[in-house]
Design a protein around this motif. Structure first.
Motif, mmCIF file in Angstrom:
data_model
loop_
_atom_site.group_PDB
_atom_site.id
_atom_site.type_symbol
_atom_site.label_atom_id
_atom_site.label_comp_id
_atom_site.label_asym_id
_atom_site.label_seq_id
_atom_site.Cartn_x
_atom_site.Cartn_y
_atom_site.Cartn_z
ATOM 1 N N UNK B 50 0.808 -1.291 0.005
ATOM 2 C CA UNK B 50 -0.037 0.080 0.083
ATOM 3 C C UNK B 50 0.836 1.270 -0.143
ATOM 4 N N UNK B 69 -10.229 2.465 -12.964
ATOM 5 C CA UNK B 69 -9.239 1.642 -12.115
ATOM 6 C C UNK B 69 -8.747 0.327 -12.572
ATOM 7 N N UNK C 152 0.107 8.477 -3.343
ATOM 8 C CA UNK C 152 -0.364 6.824 -3.248
ATOM 9 C C UNK C 152 -1.848 7.067 -3.006
ATOM 10 N N UNK C 153 -2.518 8.090 -3.213
ATOM 11 C CA UNK C 153 -4.024 7.952 -3.111
ATOM 12 C C UNK C 153 -4.671 7.058 -4.055
ATOM 13 N N UNK C 155 -3.297 5.272 -6.704
ATOM 14 C CA UNK C 155 -3.138 3.766 -6.826
ATOM 15 C C UNK C 155 -3.296 2.967 -5.683
ATOM 16 N N UNK C 157 -6.457 3.040 -4.408
ATOM 17 C CA UNK C 157 -7.624 2.656 -4.857
ATOM 18 C C UNK C 157 -7.602 1.576 -6.139
ATOM 19 N N UNK C 158 -6.675 1.923 -6.786
ATOM 20 C CA UNK C 158 -6.313 0.471 -7.955
ATOM 21 C C UNK C 158 -6.023 -0.677 -7.360
ATOM 22 N N UNK C 159 -5.082 -0.551 -6.434
ATOM 23 C CA UNK C 159 -4.438 -1.736 -5.815
ATOM 24 C C UNK C 159 -5.717 -2.500 -5.053
ATOM 25 N N UNK C 160 -6.379 -1.616 -4.275
ATOM 26 C CA UNK C 160 -7.809 -2.309 -3.623
ATOM 27 C C UNK C 160 -8.695 -2.932 -4.595
ATOM 28 N N UNK C 163 -7.379 -6.031 -6.246
ATOM 29 C CA UNK C 163 -7.343 -7.303 -5.417
ATOM 30 C C UNK C 163 -8.962 -7.681 -5.185
ATOM 31 N N UNK C 174 -7.453 -2.851 5.470
ATOM 32 C CA UNK C 174 -6.042 -2.985 5.184
ATOM 33 C C UNK C 174 -5.217 -2.026 5.005
ATOM 34 N N UNK C 175 -5.524 -1.228 4.155
ATOM 35 C CA UNK C 175 -4.364 -0.017 4.191
ATOM 36 C C UNK C 175 -4.066 0.662 5.254
ATOM 37 N N UNK C 177 -3.698 -0.743 8.478
ATOM 38 C CA UNK C 177 -3.253 -1.615 9.632
ATOM 39 C C UNK C 177 -1.626 -1.536 9.921
ATOM 40 N N UNK C 178 -1.059 -0.700 9.070
ATOM 41 C CA UNK C 178 0.618 -0.435 9.438
ATOM 42 C C UNK C 178 0.854 0.896 8.799
ATOM 43 N N UNK C 180 3.686 3.905 9.074
ATOM 44 C CA UNK C 180 5.045 4.066 9.429
ATOM 45 C C UNK C 180 5.374 4.960 10.674
ATOM 46 N N UNK C 242 -13.813 5.057 2.907
ATOM 47 C CA UNK C 242 -15.214 4.356 3.033
ATOM 48 C C UNK C 242 -15.888 4.998 2.078
#
Lengths: 448, 317, 301
Positions: B50, B69, C152-153, C155, C157-160, C163, C174-175, C177-178, C180, C242
């Motif tokens: 992410x 997307x 990163x904003x 992309x 959404x693209x990744x989510x 997946x 998921x995005x 929970x970690x 930096x 959301x």
């Protein structure tokens, strides 16, 4: 370091591969009689009160077929559709603002309905062609029009009569006269009533038609930097700055019962048939008489020529919704059945028309004499042969917002194009030149 | 022990992998390779998926004509997106001007305001805790609630605009009304809203910085005859410099990215990130263009931050 | 006896008049009054929008849209609150606000728990465990904090979406929970702890995980509290994720507030008040911790 890069590379590859499932029609058609169908619409129009109309119609479908229909109004439908298009949660059917269809067909998000149309023997000629055409690409049909909407003016007839005018304005000159007569100021020079709401630069598309011109030529080339275009902008500019029939700050409101047309702060309001019908029925009721008129015919006498006499050109913008099936729908055949039920069945179309107050898209109903008895609707039906839907040229949606609305708004309300241009004509021309240049660049960019 | 996987020996792949594992699990005295990596794997996985992947995607996709997307169906178009942005894009630069104005006004006002607030709240007399909480309160309310409240406050008939009208009447000025649907003044509504919400957080930061300064320095200065003002400028400010720089850096990175309130309030103005959002998700001119715009904004922000840090080093302000 | 006279008299409390004689006391008093006035004034300015929101939520619709400004309420009404609390979803019949509340709680709590687990473990590893690449990786993480989020904003959404997580709660969780920042924060805390604790436990034969869990983790409870609050606040108020990733059926409180028609501000304000209430209560109780988290971060940088 190396390990990190290789991990990234592998992940990128994995993601790209996972995404490469470009199926042509989204795979199987799904169960024809599912337990439930999901229908989405955009919250802006179809949420709240209007949403209840849709629910009422869908309830009838439920009663007839036993399929439960879940209707959800989504804010920002187009945004959600793009997310859903990759296989997460997806609706089966969408109630869709037709003008965006081409873009979404190009992006591969909608199902080609040709196979269903052929299989069920539907004749597409039975439908208003301009409306249907918005959902057609390369000869294939991707959706059906749900209703026909038109943009124009809502006129406060009570105030108009008070001002001594008994006929609804139908030409540019008449509109201007009416607007001047309807505008009121108080003793300290503050506006108390605006004759007409001119804060709709998007109406440029319609107005240029009524001036005898057009935004695009038949070959999809830009055509608005012309005498016709100049006449439209000059007409608006003069009405605002010379006749002073409108002040942008004057019209701000909180919406609802505070809407300027409802509270009679605007005597003539720019709005569409759909947006106005239910809303004004609820909030105005019997307080005053009002009617919807299509855009006035132009040009004005100032710009009339022998080839183009005053008040002879019709024009307008057709809007409206359609039903389409996203490629990621689970139950495509069932969604098609719903479309068939809603659109092609004449009785249901009439029922829908009665529930929603909108004009259906089936020609036989439009041409039915009973339609002419419905106020406001009949005015639109008369103008149907002349009003056009938004162009399907790639990039037009961007042109409408970032060129027309932004730059014309700047010219009319923000003192744009004033530097170096001391006359209205020069300013209008500067605006047109600027718009043409930007629009052309956008078109060039959007060519795929 | 050097990593054998990095050596140039012509070993077989199998041997190389075995050596890699051996390197991984070998511990020097006190080294805990395996555990270290296990402990950080979840965090690193999320970080890679992410953060790292999106960053590289941004740069990669900006060279394509991707839309929406979907990662299929796109072509490599080289620098066409950037060419469009620099030569034509009408709304992006308008957005940049908006955000420039916004940043230029919000950042200094918020920082000085928070500093003053910290001074006001510093003295622990009765009621300090209450007021401190009150000042911090705007920062914890949700962005949506804040935006909707301000949308209502800035309505045409709302209290702020009525105040402006009253002000215009009395002082015979002609200040424009601030309306969220007026493209010229909407950004000002956002500016006021942001300042209101941002003062509390920075105030707490500066308070902490001030409280960390030992009081005997002030006592010594007072004995030496320094008055309050001198104490503030010669003692407090220099010692607060790290906090100030920290707050400034955060603001300079954060402010140019403002966009959620516009989405929430449907305001008639635009900022670069809103343009990016429109182009990518609302079917504007495509995600390829949107990522190109975000790359340009990214460089702008990085340049501003680096310049600020260099100025800080050079002039030792 | 003479001794009595040597006993020192106890210091008596000065009366106000006597205190008033001292110039220093007078100056202090004036300063305090001055500060009070400023604080009240500023407090009023700060609190005004909140006050206005609360007032509006109790005003009937006619008063809300009337052009006259009324700082009080003529006819207070609970109609907006009633509407907001009883609005049922047309399809499922559920009460919408409870659905939103559940979803928000679910997302916030799960994200918060996972985040604390993952970032405290990682922070500990960077602080106490010497492993190959630790310095390099940490430096990369540090650098990434300086990178503006805009890049990163989209992309993300693209990744989510790619997946296949669009519409799924996991897409929002998921995005988050970690972060930096939290890793950095935890590391700072762990570094201050002595190595000897771990080493003695190791000699006793404890596994790495036990060392972390039973020796070091209990020492950093305040840091955990600060992070927990930060996470909670962020998750509760998260709007964009959301909004983009979840459909209307999976409402959260921020999107819930926005789902009321623009005409009736009373409803929107009532919804805002109700959504802010939980975090407001938490804030009042744990005020110290909220601000402590900001404080600590500032000091660390």
């Amino acid at each position: 370091m190396k390990k990190i890069f290789s991990t990234i590379a592998i992940l990128l590859l994995a993601i790209t591969l996972a995404a490469c499932n470009g199926d042509d029609n989204g795979g199987d058609l799904g169960d024809e009689n599912p337990e439930r169908l999901v229908v989405w619409a955009d919250n802006t129009y179809w949420g709240g009160e209007n949403g209840k109309l849709v629910s009422a119609m869908l309830d009838e479908y439920e009663a007839e077929t036993g399929i439960e229909v879940i209707y959800e109004a989504q804010p920002d439908l187009d945004n959600k559709l793009r997310g859903a298009s990759l296989g997460g949660e997806s609706p089966d059917l969408i109630i869709w603002d037709r003008w965006q269809t081409t873009m979404y067909i190009n992006d591969g998000l909608l199902v080609n309905l040709d196979q269903f149309i052929e299989a069920d023997g539907i004749n597409t000629n039975e439908y208003q062609q301009e409306a249907l055409n918005e959902m057609i690409k390369d000869g294939s049909v991707y959706g059906f029009p749900l209703d026909i909407d038109a943009w124009g003016y809502w006129v406060n007839k009570t105030l108009l009569a008070e001002a001594g005018i008994n006929e609804l304005p139908s030409t540019w000159d008449e509109l201007r006269t009416a607007a001047i007569a309807l505008t009121k100021y108080d003793d300290s020079g503050n506006m108390t009533r605006a004759g007409i709401n001119l804060d709709s630069p998007g109406a440029f598309f319609s107005y240029i038609q009524t001036a005898g011109g057009s935004v695009f030529t038949d070959n999809d080339e830009l055509n608005f930097n012309s005498a016709a275009g100049a006449s439209v902008l000059t007409y608006w500019y003069d009405m605002i700055h010379v006749d002073k029939v409108f002040d942008k700050a004057f019209g701000s409101s909180q919406g609802g019962a505070d809407d300027p047309f409802v509270t009679q702060r605007f005597a003539i309001q720019s709005n569409s048939l759909l947006n106005g019908s239910q809303f004004y029925k609820t909030y105005i009721g019997d307080k005053f008489e009002y009617e919807f008129i299509p855009y006035p015919q132009g040009p004005s006498t100032e710009f009339a020529t022998t080839e183009n006499p005053a008040g002879t050109n019709h024009g307008g913008l057709m809007g409206g919704f359609g039903l389409a099936v996203p490629k990621t729908a689970t139950y495509k055949k069932a969604a098609w059945n719903l479309i068939k039920w809603w659109i092609t069945d004449t009785d249901n179309q009439v029922k829908w028309s009665e529930i929603s107050g909108l004009i259906p898209a089936k020609l036989s109903i439009i041409e039915d004499p009973r339609m002419k008895e419905i106020p406001n609707v009949r005015n639109v039906i008369d103008s149907l042969p002349y009003i056009k839907a938004r162009p399907k040229v790639n990039g037009y949606t961007s042109i409408e917002t970032s060129v027309f609305m932004s730059k014309i708004g700047s010219l009319l309300f923000e003192g744009g194009y004033v530097r170096g241009n001391d006359t209205t004509a020069k300013r209008v021309q500067a605006c047109l030149n600027d718009m043409e240049q930007t629009a052309q660049s956008i078109l060039d960019f959007a060519k795929l | 022990m050097t990593n054998p996987a990095l050596s140039n020996n012509k070993q077989s792949i199998g041997q190389r992998i075995k050596d890699w594992f051996k390197w991984l699990f070998t511990t020097r005295r006190g080294q805990k390779n395996l555990w270290g990596i296990i402990f950080i794997i979840p965090a690193m996985l999320i970080f890679i998926i992410f953060t790292v992947v999106p960053i590289s995607m941004s740069f990669g996709l900006s060279l394509t004509n991707m839309r929406g997307l979907t990662l299929t169906n796109m072509k490599f178009v080289g620098l066409k997106n950037f060419e469009f942005i620099f030569k034509v894009d009408p709304l992006f630069w308008k957005a940049m001007r908006n955000i420039g104005l916004y940043t230029l006004i919000t950042v200094p006002l918020t920082l000085t305001g928070s500093l003053l607030l910290a001074l006001v709240i510093k003295k622990p007399i009765l009621g300090t805790k209450f007021f401190r909480g009150l000042f911090y309160l705007p920062g914890i309310t949700s962005g949506v609630a804040t935006a909707m409240v301000w949308l209502y406050l800035l309505n045409g008939n709302g209290i702020i605009n009525n105040g402006i009208r009253w002000f215009n009447d009395i002082f015979n000025t002609s200040m424009p009304l601030i309306l969220m649907n007026d493209s010229r003044t909407a950004i000002w509504g956002l500016i006021f809203m942001t300042i209101w919400g941002g003062l509390g957080g920075n105030m707490v930061l500066f308070l902490a910085g001030m409280n960390a300064i030992p009081t005997n320095i002030y006592e010594a200065a007072e004995i030496d005859g320094a008055n309050r003002r001198q104490q503030f400028f010669k003692i407090t400010m220099p010692l607060l410099k790290p906090s100030l720089i920290f707050a400034l850096t955060l603001s300079l990175i954060g402010s140019p990215q403002m966009f959620e309130p516009i989405l929430i309030m449907d305001a008639n103005t635009t900022t670069p990130v809103y343009e990016i959002y429109k182009n990518a998700l609302k079917g504007g001119l495509g995600t390829g263009l949107a990522t190109a715009q975000s790359v340009i904004l990214f460089f702008f922000i990085m340049i501003v931050t680096l310049v600020m840090q260099r100025v800080n080093k050079e002039f030792k302000i | 006896m003479q001794a009595d006279k040597i006993v020192m008299s106890k210091p008596t409390k000065l009366t106000f008049q006597e205190k008033f004689q001292s110039k220093k006391y007078r100056r202090n008093l004036v300063e305090n009054i001055f500060l009070w006035i400023i604080r009240i004034f500023l407090g009023a300015v700060f609190a005004f929008p909140l006050y206005w929101a609360i007032v509006t939520s109790f005003k009937p619709l006619e008063e809300i849209i009337s052009p006259t400004i009324n700082l009080g309420i003529n006819n207070p009404t609970l109609e907006h609150y009633k509407y907001v609390l009883t609005w049922r979803d047309y399809n499922t019949g559920q009460i919408v606000i409870f659905n939103a509340l559940n979803n928000t709680l679910f997302i916030t709590i799960i994200t918060g728990i996972l985040n604390i687990m993952i970032t405290s473990v990682a922070g500990y590893a960077f602080a106490k465990l010497k492993f190959k690449g630790s310095k390099v990786i940490f430096r990369i993480l540090l650098l990434s904090m300086m990178i503006p989020g805009v890049i990163t904003m989209m992309p993300t959404f693209i990744v989510i979406s790619n997946l296949k997580l669009w519409g799924n709660f996991a897409g929002v969780i998921l995005p988050g929970i970690s972060s930096v920042f939290n890793i950095f924060f935890m590391r700072q805390f762990f570094i201050t702890l002595p190595d000897e604790l771990g080493e003695s436990a190791e000699i006793d034969g404890a596994s790495e995980f036990r060392i972390f869990f039973q020796v070091y983790l209990p020492q950093v409870k305040p840091a955990l509290a600060a992070i927990a609050i930060f996470n909670f606040q962020g998750g509760w108020n998260n709007f964009l994720m959301p909004y983009v990733v979840l459909p209307t059926s999976k409402l959260v409180l921020p999107t819930f507030i926005r789902s009321f028609p623009a005409e009736n501000f009373g409803q929107t304000m009532a919804a805002s008040m109700l959504s802010t209430l939980p975090i407001l209560v938490l804030f009042i109780i744990f005020q110290k911790y909220f601000m402590q988290s900001v404080t600590l971060t500032g000091i660390e940088k």
